[in-house]
Design an enzyme around this catalytic site. Structure first.
Site, PDB file in Angstrom:
ATOM      1  N   CYS A 134     -15.013  -0.534 -21.322  1.00  0.00           N
ATOM      2  CA  CYS A 134     -14.024   0.523 -21.135  1.00  0.00           C
ATOM      3  C   CYS A 134     -12.662   0.069 -21.682  1.00  0.00           C
ATOM      4  O   CYS A 134     -12.616  -0.771 -22.590  1.00  0.00           O
ATOM      5  CB  CYS A 134     -13.929   0.916 -19.667  1.00  0.00           C
ATOM      6  SG  CYS A 134     -13.163   2.527 -19.425  1.00  0.00           S
ATOM      7  N   ASP A 203     -10.901   0.280 -11.031  1.00  0.00           N
ATOM      8  CA  ASP A 203     -10.302   1.519 -10.553  1.00  0.00           C
ATOM      9  C   ASP A 203      -9.957   1.386  -9.086  1.00  0.00           C
ATOM     10  O   ASP A 203      -9.018   1.993  -8.602  1.00  0.00           O
ATOM     11  CB  ASP A 203     -11.242   2.697 -10.797  1.00  0.00           C
ATOM     12  CG  ASP A 203     -11.242   3.068 -12.265  1.00  0.00           C
ATOM     13  OD1 ASP A 203     -12.009   2.454 -13.025  1.00  0.00           O
ATOM     14  OD2 ASP A 203     -10.440   3.935 -12.665  1.00  0.00           O
TER      15      ASP A 203
END
Lengths: 327, 320
Positions: A134, A203
């Site tokens: 990512c 996250d």
């Protein structure tokens, strides 16, 4: 109470929801900025109305993405003091409070990133091959810093389906002159033997040290463990979730199928389902260390970080509040 | 020299554009027949050499080509039409054997599927498709999770065809396999090649699926044919993994002005035998460690193999 949310604030909220702003750190900063803008643009003179208005903006922001804990943490950092205050003085006072908290959050976030780059770059050795998944600003900052310090680093960046955030990572590294190779998500195990360490972002970090990050992260962690390759997570401490202390599970957001296949494909196959989870959970046992602005911590020390941020009392309060709500 | 249209066939086989190794083998055999009929034994041999080198991982292609080459070599003194006719019959026989193997393997594998099972598979496989078809025909309900299978994305074709068969299909990105594994009862994989130690070479991503299944204690079955067992690996040949056709991956980068980014995309990966519960072939279900015995039964012990490259060079020298 008919005060409309300023257009710029609504735009930031929709940018977060539609993932034009993505990455937990950027989302947190965008939310703080939105609150600052909202406070500055409030045209009225009623302090109680101002508080309700800020509460509404905060709720609008909180609804945009369910998983990123940085969002509620940033929002509560910025508006908490105002909303908890027993009485509000003038609008000017209230406004100043929100603006100050917002700019102090943004300053803190920038400094944290700088500290993470410095600390994390020490873990990178000359000649290392780093794999990342990512797009994480913290990870990119670490690699760029290591390269600036004269260490030769090459990077495998996964494509990161469905939205190809690997391209963003590749661009950032390419611009910094770092040797980067893009690989399909399915080829991580094929290439892991050439990798010295994995570094990914986060996250959210749960109270037990489990890390919520882009879908596929936990599979990479499993592969790294199978091969004895170190697996690091780089993240600011405002992504540590106080909510998980009360046993609340982290909600994994499911995104629309059209991110994976075109609408025509779905129309042609009405019975076919596409499952598109945004995140997965990497168990603490697969994580070598979490690189934060306060230092590299073992995942089992996540609770320590939460206690240091919210205070031991605060942490216990968090847990008991949730229990009270249940009862 | 190999004519241009056959040259293109070599490229298609090399890059894995034909996803299923069974389909790729059928395609390659047809092209070899064409080269034989139109260009003679020399061109046939050269094309066969090029095709098997283009996809050396495909044990089915290598094993089938070996049988075809033996047939051609044994009758090379005869007129070309007769050799071509013999070769045509041989290819028909080979295809027939592969088709019956698909049915026989699927008939064994379907017994392992229980009503209500959720299966997970990757890439496009005629073997796995046949298993699902059989299970559905028995009226047992089954759900299949299919991964996209990048690069190439053959999972979309698999998902599409299974869905058209009336199967309940869920498509996921390759990254999501560990996330969904909790809800999976069995993993069904196909094979490009089974090595002597029972490792399975298959579309890239298979080994990480098997690893995630192993972690979650989900059974992994490989549905294939003994014709995909590689006898060469017994004598120490390494299976070299070719690069996939990553033109899509590069095209996406180019559109974003990222031509400077390198791409690495292996076409296959190797799943170690520890992560495989059973290999299912037309001969039945076996533990991966029994692959060695299957190779012995098929090729003798130690395996007696027609050295394919030498035989083909010999044929090329003769021309024709």
């Amino acid at each position: 109470m008919g005060l409309a949310v300023p257009e710029e604030v609504a735009r930031i909220a929709s940018d977060i929801r539609e993932m034009r702003v993505r990455g937990a750190g950027r989302i947190a900063k965008a939310a703080a900025t939105a609150l600052m803008v909202a406070a500055e643009r409030y045209p009225g003179s009623d302090a109680r109305e101002f508080r309700e208005y800020i509460r509404r903006v905060a709720e609008l922001l909180l609804k945009t993405r369910p998983t990123a804990v940085s969002l509620p943490n940033a929002v509560s950092y910025v508006v908490g003091p105002l909303l908890r205050a027993p009485h509000v003085g003038s609008v000017e006072e209230a406004r100043r409070l929100v603006v100050e908290r917002a700019s102090s959050f943004i300053r803190y976030a920038d400094e944290a990133l700088e500290r993470i780059a410095e600390i994390g770059s020490r873990l990178v050795r000359d000649g290392d091959v780093v794999l990342t998944h990512c797009n994480s600003l913290a990870v990119v900052s670490i690699i760029k810093r290591a390269a600036q310090r004269g260490k030769r680093v090459s990077v495998y960046a996964t494509e990161t389906r469905p939205l190809f955030q690997g391209h963003v990572t590749a661009r950032m590294l390419l611009e910094a002159g770092v040797d980067v190779t893009l690989i399909p998500d399915s080829s991580v195990r094929s290439l892991i033997r050439r990798v010295d360490k994995v570094i990914v972002g986060a996250d959210a970090v749960a109270a037990n040290g489990a890390v919520v990050n882009k879908i596929g992260t936990s599979l990479i962690a499993l592969i790294a463990r199978e091969h004895g390759v170190d697996f690091y997570v780089a993240t600011e401490t405002y992504k540590f979730s106080p909510f998980t202390l009360s046993g609340e599970p982290v909600v994994i957001e499911e995104r629309p199928p059209t991110e994976v296949v075109p609408q025509e494909f779905l129309d042609k196959h009405p019975r076919l389902r596409v499952l598109n989870p945004s995140f997965d959970v990497t168990p603490p046992g697969y994580i070598t260390g979490i690189i934060t602005e306060v230092g590299v911590i073992p995942p089992s020390a996540a609770l320590l970080v939460l206690e240091e941020i919210y205070g031991r009392e605060g942490v216990r309060e968090q847990a008991s509040v949730a229990v009270d709500e249940e009862a | 020299m190999v004519r241009p249209e056959l040259e293109e066939a070599v490229e298609r086989v090399r890059t894995g554009r034909i996803a299923s190794s069974t389909e790729a083998t059928f395609f390659a055999l047809d092209k070899m027949l064409q080269a034989l009929a139109e260009g003679g034994v020399g061109e046939f041999a050269e094309l066969a050499l090029r095709l098997t080198r283009a996809r050396p991982t495909s044990a089915l292609l290598v094993n089938a080509t070996r049988e075809l080459v033996r047939e051609v070599a044994e009758h090379r003194g005869e007129p070309l039409e007769e050799i071509a006719e013999r070769a045509r019959r041989k290819v028909e026989e080979l295809k027939g054997r592969i088709r019956s193997a698909i049915e026989a393997s699927a008939a064994v594998a379907e017994r392992r599927i229980e009503p209500g099972d959720t299966l997970l598979t990757t890439s496009y496989s005629l073997f796995v498709k046949q298993v699902v078809r059989n299970v559905l025909e028995r009226g047992r309900d089954v759900r299949v999770v299919v991964t996209e299978s990048r690069p190439g994305g053959e999972g979309l074709r698999m998902a599409s065809e299974l869905s058209s068969m009336g199967c309940d299909v869920t498509l996921v990105v390759d990254s999501a396999v560990r996330y969904v594994m909790k809800g999976v009862d069995k993993v069904l994989l196909s094979a490009e090649c089974v090595t002597a130690n029972g490792a399975v070479v298959n579309k890239v991503g298979s080994s990480q699926i098997a690893l995630a299944a192993h972690e979650a204690r989900v059974r992994v079955f490989v549905v294939t044919t003994s014709m995909k067992f590689s006898p060469e690996t017994v004598v120490g040949e390494l299976v070299e993994i070719p690069e996939a056709d990553a033109s899509e991956v590069r095209e996406l980068l180019r559109k974003k002005g990222l031509e400077g980014v390198k791409v690495k995309a292996p076409l296959f990966d190797v799943t170690p035998p520890e992560y495989i519960d059973a290999i299912i072939t037309e001969r039945g279900l076996m533990a991966p460690s029994f692959a060695m015995m299957a190779v012995r039964d098929l090729y003798g012990w130690p395996p007696k193999l027609l050295p394919l490259e030498e035989a083909l060079r010999e044929l090329m020298k003769g021309g024709g």
